[in-house]
Design a protein around this motif. Structure first.
Motif, mmCIF file in Angstrom:
data_model
loop_
_atom_site.group_PDB
_atom_site.id
_atom_site.type_symbol
_atom_site.label_atom_id
_atom_site.label_comp_id
_atom_site.label_asym_id
_atom_site.label_seq_id
_atom_site.Cartn_x
_atom_site.Cartn_y
_atom_site.Cartn_z
ATOM 1 N N GLN A 140 98.316 31.029 -9.797
ATOM 2 C CA GLN A 140 99.128 30.463 -8.730
ATOM 3 C C GLN A 140 100.358 29.771 -9.335
ATOM 4 N N GLN A 179 102.216 27.574 -7.845
ATOM 5 C CA GLN A 179 102.166 26.159 -7.475
ATOM 6 C C GLN A 179 100.863 25.906 -6.756
ATOM 7 N N TYR A 180 100.421 24.661 -6.826
ATOM 8 C CA TYR A 180 99.133 24.353 -6.216
ATOM 9 C C TYR A 180 99.243 24.344 -4.701
ATOM 10 N N GLU A 181 98.378 25.104 -4.070
ATOM 11 C CA GLU A 181 98.149 25.042 -2.632
ATOM 12 C C GLU A 181 96.665 25.257 -2.409
ATOM 13 N N GLN A 182 96.117 24.554 -1.439
ATOM 14 C CA GLN A 182 94.711 24.761 -1.125
ATOM 15 C C GLN A 182 94.512 26.196 -0.643
ATOM 16 N N ASN A 210 88.974 25.551 -1.900
ATOM 17 C CA ASN A 210 89.850 24.777 -2.792
ATOM 18 C C ASN A 210 90.052 25.463 -4.138
ATOM 19 N N TRP A 226 92.194 26.980 -7.071
ATOM 20 C CA TRP A 226 93.498 26.917 -7.732
ATOM 21 C C TRP A 226 93.343 27.586 -9.090
ATOM 22 N N LYS A 255 94.517 29.016 -12.625
ATOM 23 C CA LYS A 255 95.492 28.833 -13.692
ATOM 24 C C LYS A 255 95.445 30.041 -14.625
#
Length: 263
Positions: free
Chosen positions: A108, A110-113, A176, A178, A180
């Motif tokens: 991702q 940017q972090y988004e739920q 939730n 995310w 990386k």
């Protein structure tokens, strides 16, 4: 006394004109005889048996392209907006012992739920793209309670979509998420013999921040029947002879003086 009796009988014996008197005498005889008996013992015997053996375990993995997919910024799935629906049709799975679907969640930006849920839609069929929302009509309350999918569409479509999710089989999901670059998420679920699979993603506003791929992992065991030779222990009875002795009493006739002069 013996002399007197002998003296009396002597004339008879000498003359030969009288029969000699006899009496019965008992005596013991020992006899040898043979009896047959059985001896129990175990022996090893071979026999043929049919056996199914595993020849090979075959595993296959296919990257799946969705049959179709749609995204709606006006719909939420379980309260999380930006609903995305990916429809997958499975090949014939009857020949396989096990089938699993693997959802890989990539990096991702940017972090988004993000929430991913996987459903077996075989019983209900896939949910097609929502009807366009008409602001003049709005969305009147439907005939069922909308607990899965809410937002802006037509009432008949929302009724149908929620009813189909109610009838589908939930296979699993993750909340939730995310992902990386150094910690990607891989979700795996057993799908049995499902024919239609839906992957529903909600949360990220932009598709490039909800990048996933789906693959199908299949396993089947190849077997063959063959005849094998085995061994087993069996109980057998072996006959053999037993030498024995027994005593019995016999009776024979003897002259009475034999009894008189016997010790």
């Amino acid at each position: 006394m013996k002399i007197n009796i002998l003296r009396l009988l002597l004339p008879v014996i000498i003359s030969g004109t009288a029969n000699i008197a006899c009496i019965h005498k008992e005596y013991t005889i020992t006899e040898n005889y043979t009896e047959m008996a059985n001896r129990s013992e175990y022996a090893t015997e071979t026999y043929s048996d049919n056996e199914t053996i595993i020849v090979d375990n075959v595993s296959e993995e296919y990257n799946l392209a969705p049959l179709f997919h749609w995204m709606s910024a006006d719909l939420s799935f379980k309260g999380l907006p930006y609903m995305r629906y990916y429809a997958y049709d499975m090949p014939d799975l009857q020949q396989y012992d096990n089938a699993r679907i693997k959802v890989s969640v990539w990096d991702q930006m940017q972090y988004e739920q993000m929430v991913i849920r996987v459903f077996d839609m075989t019983r209900t069929g896939h949910i097609y793209a929502p009807d366009a929302y008409n602001a003049d009509v709005g969305t009147p309350e439907g005939q069922i309670k909308w607990i899965w999918i809410t937002g802006k569409s037509t009432t008949p479509w929302l009724d149908s979509a929620n009813s189909m999710i109610n009838g589908a089989k939930f296979l699993g999901g993750r909340t939730n998420i995310w992902s990386k670059p150094d910690n990607p998420h891989v979700l795996e679920y057993d799908i049995g013999k499902a024919r239609n699979i839906a992957v529903i993603i909600s949360g990220p506003q932009n598709s490039w921040n909800a990048n996933t791929t789906v693959s199908l992992m299949l396993n089947r065991t190849q077997t063959e029947d063959k005849t094998v030779t085995r061994e087993r222990k069996v109980l057998i009875q072996t006959p053999y002879e037993v030498q024995k002795q027994r005593d019995f009493t016999a009776i024979k006739q003897v002259p009475f003086w034999e009894l008189l002069f016997s010790k």
